[in-house]
Design an enzyme around this catalytic site. Structure first.
Site: not given
Length: 436
Positions: A203, A205, A233, A235, A258, A281, A305, A332, A334
Protein backbone atom coordinates in the site's frame (compact mmCIF):
# COMPACT_ATOMS: atom_id res chain seq x y z
CA UNK A 1 -5.44 -25.65 33.56
CA UNK A 2 -7.14 -22.26 33.49
CA UNK A 3 -8.29 -20.91 36.82
CA UNK A 4 -11.96 -20.10 37.21
CA UNK A 5 -13.07 -16.51 37.67
CA UNK A 6 -14.53 -17.43 41.06
CA UNK A 7 -11.05 -18.13 42.45
CA UNK A 8 -9.67 -14.73 41.51
CA UNK A 9 -10.31 -11.20 42.73
CA UNK A 10 -10.90 -9.40 39.43
CA UNK A 11 -11.55 -5.98 40.90
CA UNK A 12 -9.32 -3.18 39.63
CA UNK A 13 -6.90 -2.01 42.30
CA UNK A 14 -4.73 0.37 40.28
CA UNK A 15 -4.65 2.04 36.87
CA UNK A 16 -1.51 3.58 35.37
CA UNK A 17 -1.52 5.95 32.39
CA UNK A 18 1.89 6.67 30.86
CA UNK A 19 2.43 9.06 27.92
CA UNK A 20 5.53 8.40 25.82
CA UNK A 21 7.31 9.69 22.74
CA UNK A 22 8.58 7.15 20.21
CA UNK A 23 10.87 7.69 17.23
CA UNK A 24 9.15 8.15 13.87
CA UNK A 25 10.81 8.43 10.43
CA UNK A 26 10.19 11.40 8.08
CA UNK A 27 7.21 9.83 6.29
CA UNK A 28 5.28 12.13 3.96
CA UNK A 29 1.54 12.51 3.50
CA UNK A 30 -0.78 15.08 1.99
CA UNK A 31 -0.76 17.20 5.17
CA UNK A 32 2.99 17.26 5.70
CA UNK A 33 5.55 14.96 7.28
CA UNK A 34 5.78 12.91 10.47
CA UNK A 35 7.58 14.53 13.36
CA UNK A 36 10.79 12.90 14.66
CA UNK A 37 8.87 11.59 17.69
CA UNK A 38 5.20 10.76 18.00
CA UNK A 39 3.09 10.52 21.18
CA UNK A 40 1.52 7.25 22.32
CA UNK A 41 -0.31 6.41 25.53
CA UNK A 42 0.24 3.19 27.47
CA UNK A 43 -2.47 2.05 29.89
CA UNK A 44 -1.98 -0.52 32.67
CA UNK A 45 -4.88 -2.02 34.61
CA UNK A 46 -3.89 -3.95 37.76
CA UNK A 47 -6.29 -6.32 39.53
CA UNK A 48 -6.45 -6.90 43.28
CA UNK A 49 -4.66 -10.21 42.66
CA UNK A 50 -1.78 -8.39 41.01
CA UNK A 51 -2.56 -9.27 37.39
CA UNK A 52 -1.64 -6.45 35.00
CA UNK A 53 -3.24 -5.85 31.61
CA UNK A 54 -1.89 -3.39 29.04
CA UNK A 55 -3.41 -1.24 26.31
CA UNK A 56 -2.22 1.43 23.91
CA UNK A 57 -3.71 4.37 22.01
CA UNK A 58 -2.96 7.85 20.69
CA UNK A 59 -0.93 9.96 23.11
CA UNK A 60 -1.76 13.53 22.10
CA UNK A 61 -2.71 15.90 24.91
CA UNK A 62 -6.44 15.74 24.22
CA UNK A 63 -6.40 11.96 24.73
CA UNK A 64 -4.25 12.16 27.85
CA UNK A 65 -6.51 14.81 29.41
CA UNK A 66 -9.46 12.44 29.05
CA UNK A 67 -7.59 9.26 29.96
CA UNK A 68 -6.48 10.50 33.37
CA UNK A 69 -9.96 11.18 34.83
CA UNK A 70 -11.21 8.04 33.09
CA UNK A 71 -8.56 5.99 34.87
CA UNK A 72 -9.57 7.47 38.22
CA UNK A 73 -13.10 6.10 37.77
CA UNK A 74 -12.01 2.48 37.29
CA UNK A 75 -10.67 1.61 40.74
CA UNK A 76 -12.89 -0.94 42.46
CA UNK A 77 -14.73 -1.98 39.30
CA UNK A 78 -14.51 -5.50 37.90
CA UNK A 79 -11.98 -5.92 35.12
CA UNK A 80 -14.58 -8.01 33.31
CA UNK A 81 -17.04 -5.09 33.16
CA UNK A 82 -15.90 -3.84 29.76
CA UNK A 83 -19.41 -2.66 28.85
CA UNK A 84 -19.22 -0.26 31.77
CA UNK A 85 -16.24 1.50 30.20
CA UNK A 86 -18.52 3.20 27.68
CA UNK A 87 -20.83 4.47 30.41
CA UNK A 88 -17.88 6.03 32.21
CA UNK A 89 -16.67 7.66 29.00
CA UNK A 90 -20.08 9.16 28.25
CA UNK A 91 -19.99 10.96 31.58
CA UNK A 92 -16.62 12.62 31.00
CA UNK A 93 -16.60 16.16 29.63
CA UNK A 94 -14.59 16.94 26.51
CA UNK A 95 -13.23 20.38 25.68
CA UNK A 96 -15.08 20.96 22.41
CA UNK A 97 -12.78 23.82 21.41
CA UNK A 98 -9.94 21.29 21.12
CA UNK A 99 -11.88 18.76 19.10
CA UNK A 100 -15.14 19.57 17.36
CA UNK A 101 -14.93 20.28 13.65
CA UNK A 102 -11.16 19.94 13.37
CA UNK A 103 -9.43 17.53 11.05
CA UNK A 104 -7.88 14.64 12.94
CA UNK A 105 -4.26 14.45 11.80
CA UNK A 106 -3.63 11.22 13.70
CA UNK A 107 -4.28 8.66 11.00
CA UNK A 108 -5.89 11.29 8.75
CA UNK A 109 -9.32 9.99 9.62
CA UNK A 110 -11.62 12.90 8.90
CA UNK A 111 -13.34 15.37 11.20
CA UNK A 112 -12.91 14.98 14.96
CA UNK A 113 -15.79 14.78 17.41
CA UNK A 114 -16.02 14.41 21.17
CA UNK A 115 -17.47 10.92 20.77
CA UNK A 116 -14.59 9.81 18.56
CA UNK A 117 -12.15 11.09 21.16
CA UNK A 118 -13.92 9.18 23.93
CA UNK A 119 -13.91 5.95 21.91
CA UNK A 120 -10.18 6.28 21.18
CA UNK A 121 -9.54 6.49 24.93
CA UNK A 122 -11.94 3.66 25.78
CA UNK A 123 -10.15 1.40 23.31
CA UNK A 124 -6.92 1.36 25.33
CA UNK A 125 -8.71 0.58 28.58
CA UNK A 126 -10.83 -2.13 26.95
CA UNK A 127 -7.73 -3.85 25.58
CA UNK A 128 -6.00 -3.57 28.96
CA UNK A 129 -9.01 -5.08 30.73
CA UNK A 130 -9.25 -7.94 28.24
CA UNK A 131 -5.51 -8.56 28.59
CA UNK A 132 -5.82 -8.71 32.39
CA UNK A 133 -8.94 -10.88 32.24
CA UNK A 134 -7.29 -13.28 29.83
CA UNK A 135 -4.23 -13.57 32.06
CA UNK A 136 -6.41 -14.16 35.12
CA UNK A 137 -8.40 -16.90 33.37
CA UNK A 138 -5.48 -18.41 31.49
CA UNK A 139 -7.08 -17.58 28.13
CA UNK A 140 -5.84 -15.63 25.09
CA UNK A 141 -7.77 -12.49 24.18
CA UNK A 142 -9.06 -14.10 21.00
CA UNK A 143 -10.81 -16.72 23.15
CA UNK A 144 -12.56 -13.93 25.05
CA UNK A 145 -13.78 -12.63 21.67
CA UNK A 146 -15.30 -15.98 20.70
CA UNK A 147 -12.28 -17.83 19.37
CA UNK A 148 -9.96 -17.50 16.41
CA UNK A 149 -10.91 -18.61 12.91
CA UNK A 150 -7.34 -18.39 11.59
CA UNK A 151 -3.91 -19.09 13.07
CA UNK A 152 -2.12 -16.29 11.23
CA UNK A 153 -3.08 -12.76 10.23
CA UNK A 154 -1.75 -11.33 6.99
CA UNK A 155 -0.40 -7.77 6.88
CA UNK A 156 0.50 -5.46 4.01
CA UNK A 157 3.68 -3.45 3.52
CA UNK A 158 2.88 0.21 4.15
CA UNK A 159 4.94 2.25 1.69
CA UNK A 160 5.54 5.97 2.12
CA UNK A 161 7.19 8.70 0.18
CA UNK A 162 10.02 9.53 2.54
CA UNK A 163 12.94 11.83 3.11
CA UNK A 164 16.28 10.23 3.91
CA UNK A 165 16.42 12.17 7.20
CA UNK A 166 14.47 14.65 9.24
CA UNK A 167 15.45 18.29 8.59
CA UNK A 168 18.97 19.31 9.53
CA UNK A 169 19.28 20.35 13.16
CA UNK A 170 16.32 18.26 14.33
CA UNK A 171 17.23 15.84 17.11
CA UNK A 172 16.00 12.41 16.06
CA UNK A 173 16.74 8.70 15.75
CA UNK A 174 18.34 7.65 12.45
CA UNK A 175 16.86 4.92 10.28
CA UNK A 176 18.31 2.83 7.46
CA UNK A 177 15.41 3.03 5.00
CA UNK A 178 16.78 5.90 2.94
CA UNK A 179 14.77 8.23 0.76
CA UNK A 180 11.80 7.33 -1.46
CA UNK A 181 10.73 10.29 -3.58
CA UNK A 182 10.10 8.76 -7.00
CA UNK A 183 8.95 5.44 -8.50
CA UNK A 184 12.42 3.90 -8.25
CA UNK A 185 12.66 4.85 -4.58
CA UNK A 186 9.21 3.42 -3.86
CA UNK A 187 10.13 0.12 -5.55
CA UNK A 188 13.40 -0.05 -3.62
CA UNK A 189 11.50 0.51 -0.38
CA UNK A 190 9.04 -2.25 -1.30
CA UNK A 191 11.92 -4.64 -1.96
CA UNK A 192 13.27 -3.95 1.53
CA UNK A 193 9.86 -4.65 3.02
CA UNK A 194 9.60 -7.94 1.17
CA UNK A 195 13.15 -9.02 2.02
CA UNK A 196 12.86 -8.13 5.70
CA UNK A 197 9.29 -9.16 6.46
CA UNK A 198 8.01 -11.22 3.54
CA UNK A 199 5.08 -8.96 2.66
CA UNK A 200 3.25 -9.92 -0.51
CA UNK A 201 0.93 -6.91 -0.83
CA UNK A 202 1.81 -3.22 -0.88
CA UNK A 203 0.00 0.00 0.00
CA UNK A 204 1.36 3.41 -0.98
CA UNK A 205 0.48 6.53 1.00
CA UNK A 206 -0.35 9.02 -1.73
CA UNK A 207 -1.59 12.58 -1.91
CA UNK A 208 2.01 13.80 -1.73
CA UNK A 209 2.91 14.37 -5.38
CA UNK A 210 0.76 15.13 -8.44
CA UNK A 211 -1.42 12.10 -9.25
CA UNK A 212 0.49 11.28 -12.44
CA UNK A 213 3.66 10.69 -10.41
CA UNK A 214 1.84 8.40 -7.99
CA UNK A 215 0.24 6.51 -10.88
CA UNK A 216 3.77 5.96 -12.22
CA UNK A 217 4.87 4.63 -8.82
CA UNK A 218 2.02 2.11 -8.72
CA UNK A 219 2.83 1.05 -12.29
CA UNK A 220 6.46 0.54 -11.28
CA UNK A 221 5.35 -1.60 -8.34
CA UNK A 222 3.09 -3.67 -10.60
CA UNK A 223 6.02 -4.30 -12.93
CA UNK A 224 8.43 -5.15 -10.12
CA UNK A 225 5.95 -7.36 -8.21
CA UNK A 226 3.58 -8.89 -10.76
CA UNK A 227 0.44 -10.37 -9.26
CA UNK A 228 0.95 -8.73 -5.86
CA UNK A 229 -2.10 -6.82 -4.49
CA UNK A 230 -1.54 -3.05 -4.63
CA UNK A 231 -3.38 -0.21 -2.90
CA UNK A 232 -3.13 3.58 -3.13
CA UNK A 233 -4.32 5.97 -0.40
CA UNK A 234 -4.21 9.76 -1.04
CA UNK A 235 -6.27 10.58 2.08
CA UNK A 236 -9.00 12.46 0.24
CA UNK A 237 -6.57 14.74 -1.61
CA UNK A 238 -8.20 14.35 -5.03
CA UNK A 239 -11.32 15.69 -6.68
CA UNK A 240 -13.96 13.28 -7.98
CA UNK A 241 -12.70 13.84 -11.53
CA UNK A 242 -9.07 13.15 -10.59
CA UNK A 243 -10.12 10.07 -8.61
CA UNK A 244 -11.97 8.67 -11.61
CA UNK A 245 -9.03 9.36 -13.91
CA UNK A 246 -6.62 7.54 -11.58
CA UNK A 247 -9.08 4.65 -11.28
CA UNK A 248 -9.20 4.39 -15.09
CA UNK A 249 -5.41 4.42 -15.36
CA UNK A 250 -4.81 1.87 -12.59
CA UNK A 251 -7.97 -0.22 -12.70
CA UNK A 252 -6.11 -3.29 -13.97
CA UNK A 253 -3.61 -3.40 -11.08
CA UNK A 254 -5.30 -1.96 -7.97
CA UNK A 255 -6.77 -4.20 -5.29
CA UNK A 256 -8.57 -1.10 -4.06
CA UNK A 257 -8.33 2.69 -4.00
CA UNK A 258 -8.53 4.12 -0.50
CA UNK A 259 -10.24 7.45 0.24
CA UNK A 260 -9.37 9.09 -3.08
CA UNK A 261 -11.91 11.87 -2.46
CA UNK A 262 -13.01 13.38 0.83
CA UNK A 263 -16.35 12.47 2.36
CA UNK A 264 -19.19 10.06 1.62
CA UNK A 265 -20.93 12.13 -1.12
CA UNK A 266 -17.71 12.46 -3.13
CA UNK A 267 -16.82 8.80 -2.56
CA UNK A 268 -20.30 7.81 -3.79
CA UNK A 269 -19.72 9.78 -7.00
CA UNK A 270 -16.40 8.04 -7.55
CA UNK A 271 -17.88 4.63 -6.80
CA UNK A 272 -20.66 5.22 -9.32
CA UNK A 273 -18.10 5.89 -12.05
CA UNK A 274 -15.62 3.03 -11.56
CA UNK A 275 -15.44 -0.69 -10.92
CA UNK A 276 -12.32 -0.26 -8.78
CA UNK A 277 -13.31 -1.06 -5.16
CA UNK A 278 -13.11 1.91 -2.80
CA UNK A 279 -11.89 1.48 0.76
CA UNK A 280 -12.14 3.97 3.63
CA UNK A 281 -10.90 4.79 7.07
CA UNK A 282 -12.09 8.40 6.78
CA UNK A 283 -15.78 8.54 5.87
CA UNK A 284 -16.85 5.49 7.92
CA UNK A 285 -15.28 5.83 11.36
CA UNK A 286 -18.36 5.48 13.59
CA UNK A 287 -21.51 3.36 13.49
CA UNK A 288 -23.58 6.48 12.78
CA UNK A 289 -21.71 7.00 9.49
CA UNK A 290 -22.43 3.51 8.16
CA UNK A 291 -25.98 4.00 6.88
CA UNK A 292 -25.23 6.79 4.41
CA UNK A 293 -22.03 5.22 3.11
CA UNK A 294 -23.50 1.75 2.63
CA UNK A 295 -26.87 2.75 1.22
CA UNK A 296 -25.19 5.08 -1.27
CA UNK A 297 -22.65 2.44 -2.28
CA UNK A 298 -19.83 4.83 -1.43
CA UNK A 299 -17.42 2.18 -0.11
CA UNK A 300 -16.81 -1.47 -0.74
CA UNK A 301 -14.25 -2.06 2.04
CA UNK A 302 -14.15 -0.54 5.53
CA UNK A 303 -10.74 -0.35 7.17
CA UNK A 304 -11.43 -0.69 10.86
CA UNK A 305 -9.13 0.64 13.55
CA UNK A 306 -9.91 -0.60 17.04
CA UNK A 307 -8.42 2.57 18.52
CA UNK A 308 -11.16 4.81 17.20
CA UNK A 309 -13.99 2.31 16.96
CA UNK A 310 -13.80 1.85 20.73
CA UNK A 311 -11.97 -1.44 21.03
CA UNK A 312 -11.91 -5.04 19.92
CA UNK A 313 -15.53 -5.96 20.54
CA UNK A 314 -16.80 -2.95 18.58
CA UNK A 315 -14.48 -4.02 15.77
CA UNK A 316 -16.22 -7.38 15.67
CA UNK A 317 -19.61 -5.64 15.64
CA UNK A 318 -18.48 -3.48 12.73
CA UNK A 319 -17.37 -6.58 10.84
CA UNK A 320 -20.80 -8.14 11.37
CA UNK A 321 -22.55 -5.05 9.98
CA UNK A 322 -20.23 -5.10 6.98
CA UNK A 323 -21.08 -8.76 6.31
CA UNK A 324 -24.77 -7.89 6.45
CA UNK A 325 -24.35 -5.31 3.68
CA UNK A 326 -21.85 -7.32 1.65
CA UNK A 327 -19.10 -4.80 2.37
CA UNK A 328 -15.55 -6.05 2.87
CA UNK A 329 -13.55 -5.33 6.00
CA UNK A 330 -9.88 -5.06 6.84
CA UNK A 331 -7.77 -2.91 9.18
CA UNK A 332 -6.34 0.59 9.09
CA UNK A 333 -3.10 1.42 10.87
CA UNK A 334 -1.55 4.47 12.44
CA UNK A 335 1.84 4.76 14.12
CA UNK A 336 1.60 2.01 16.72
CA UNK A 337 3.68 -0.26 18.94
CA UNK A 338 3.58 -3.95 19.78
CA UNK A 339 0.68 -3.77 22.23
CA UNK A 340 -1.61 -2.41 19.52
CA UNK A 341 -0.29 -4.84 16.92
CA UNK A 342 -0.99 -7.75 19.27
CA UNK A 343 -4.51 -6.44 19.86
CA UNK A 344 -5.06 -6.05 16.10
CA UNK A 345 -3.85 -9.60 15.52
CA UNK A 346 -6.15 -11.07 18.16
CA UNK A 347 -9.30 -9.40 16.88
CA UNK A 348 -8.41 -9.97 13.21
CA UNK A 349 -8.04 -13.67 13.96
CA UNK A 350 -11.71 -13.80 15.04
CA UNK A 351 -13.25 -11.98 12.06
CA UNK A 352 -14.69 -14.23 9.33
CA UNK A 353 -14.22 -13.14 5.74
CA UNK A 354 -11.12 -11.03 6.27
CA UNK A 355 -10.07 -11.15 2.63
CA UNK A 356 -7.65 -8.19 2.56
CA UNK A 357 -4.30 -8.01 4.32
CA UNK A 358 -4.34 -5.58 7.25
CA UNK A 359 -2.30 -2.36 7.33
CA UNK A 360 0.52 -1.91 9.80
CA UNK A 361 3.07 0.82 10.54
CA UNK A 362 4.97 -1.49 12.89
CA UNK A 363 8.06 -2.03 10.69
CA UNK A 364 8.58 1.73 10.67
CA UNK A 365 8.80 1.86 14.47
CA UNK A 366 12.32 1.17 15.72
CA UNK A 367 11.27 1.45 19.38
CA UNK A 368 8.79 -0.52 21.45
CA UNK A 369 7.56 -1.02 25.01
CA UNK A 370 7.35 -4.83 24.98
CA UNK A 371 10.19 -7.21 25.78
CA UNK A 372 10.06 -9.09 22.48
CA UNK A 373 8.93 -7.53 19.20
CA UNK A 374 6.26 -9.32 17.24
CA UNK A 375 7.75 -11.02 14.18
CA UNK A 376 6.42 -11.06 10.62
CA UNK A 377 7.02 -14.27 8.72
CA UNK A 378 5.86 -14.31 5.13
CA UNK A 379 4.06 -11.04 5.84
CA UNK A 380 2.01 -12.71 8.56
CA UNK A 381 1.92 -12.77 12.35
CA UNK A 382 1.09 -15.95 14.20
CA UNK A 383 -1.89 -15.45 16.51
CA UNK A 384 -0.65 -15.67 20.13
CA UNK A 385 -2.18 -18.42 22.27
CA UNK A 386 -0.59 -17.32 25.55
CA UNK A 387 -2.94 -15.82 28.16
CA UNK A 388 -4.05 -12.27 27.44
CA UNK A 389 -2.44 -10.47 24.53
CA UNK A 390 0.68 -12.61 24.78
CA UNK A 391 3.07 -9.65 25.18
CA UNK A 392 5.12 -8.49 28.18
CA UNK A 393 5.65 -4.84 29.06
CA UNK A 394 9.29 -3.72 29.18
CA UNK A 395 9.19 -1.37 32.15
CA UNK A 396 12.70 -0.02 31.63
CA UNK A 397 11.92 0.91 28.05
CA UNK A 398 8.56 2.38 29.04
CA UNK A 399 10.29 4.53 31.64
CA UNK A 400 12.90 5.76 29.14
CA UNK A 401 10.27 6.73 26.56
CA UNK A 402 8.25 8.46 29.28
CA UNK A 403 11.36 10.40 30.31
CA UNK A 404 11.64 11.59 26.72
CA UNK A 405 8.03 12.81 26.94
CA UNK A 406 8.75 14.58 30.23
CA UNK A 407 11.84 16.25 28.76
CA UNK A 408 9.92 17.58 25.75
CA UNK A 409 8.93 21.24 25.92
CA UNK A 410 5.50 20.42 24.54
CA UNK A 411 6.36 20.78 20.86
CA UNK A 412 6.03 17.06 20.20
CA UNK A 413 3.28 16.08 22.62
CA UNK A 414 0.66 16.65 19.92
CA UNK A 415 1.13 15.19 16.47
CA UNK A 416 1.30 17.98 13.90
CA UNK A 417 2.45 16.96 10.41
CA UNK A 418 1.89 20.50 9.17
CA UNK A 419 4.22 22.02 11.79
CA UNK A 420 6.83 19.35 11.09
CA UNK A 421 6.79 20.25 7.40
CA UNK A 422 7.27 23.94 8.20
CA UNK A 423 10.55 23.10 9.92
CA UNK A 424 11.87 22.14 6.49
CA UNK A 425 9.79 24.62 4.50
CA UNK A 426 8.75 27.73 6.47
CA UNK A 427 6.42 28.71 3.60
CA UNK A 428 4.46 25.43 3.82
CA UNK A 429 0.70 25.79 4.16
CA UNK A 430 -1.53 22.75 4.55
CA UNK A 431 -3.01 22.26 1.07
CA UNK A 432 -6.68 22.86 0.54
CA UNK A 433 -8.78 19.80 -0.29
CA UNK A 434 -9.08 18.64 -2.98
CA UNK A 435 -5.41 19.23 -3.61
CA UNK A 436 -5.61 17.95 -7.19
Amino acid sequence: MAQGAGTRDLSIAEVRVTPILVADPPLLNTQGVHQPYTPRLIVEVVTADGVTGVGETYGDTKYLELARPFAAELTGRQVSDVNGLFTIADELAVDGSRVEGRVDVGGLRGVQTADKLRLSVVSAFEVACLDALGKALGLPVHALLGGKVRDEVEYSAYLFYKWADHPEGVVCEKDDWGAALDPAGVVAQARMFKERYGFTSFKLKGGVFPPGEEVAAIRALAQAFPGHPLRLDPNGAWSVETSLEVARELGDVLEYLEDPALGTPAMAEVAAGTDVPLATNMCVTTFAEIEEAFTRGAVQIVLSDHHYWGGLRNTRELAAVCRTFGVGVSMHSNTHLGISLAAMTHVASTVPGLHHACDTHYPWQSEDVITERLAFRGGRIAVPDAPGLGVTLDRDRLAALHERWLADDGALRDRDDDAAMRVADPEWVTPAVPRW
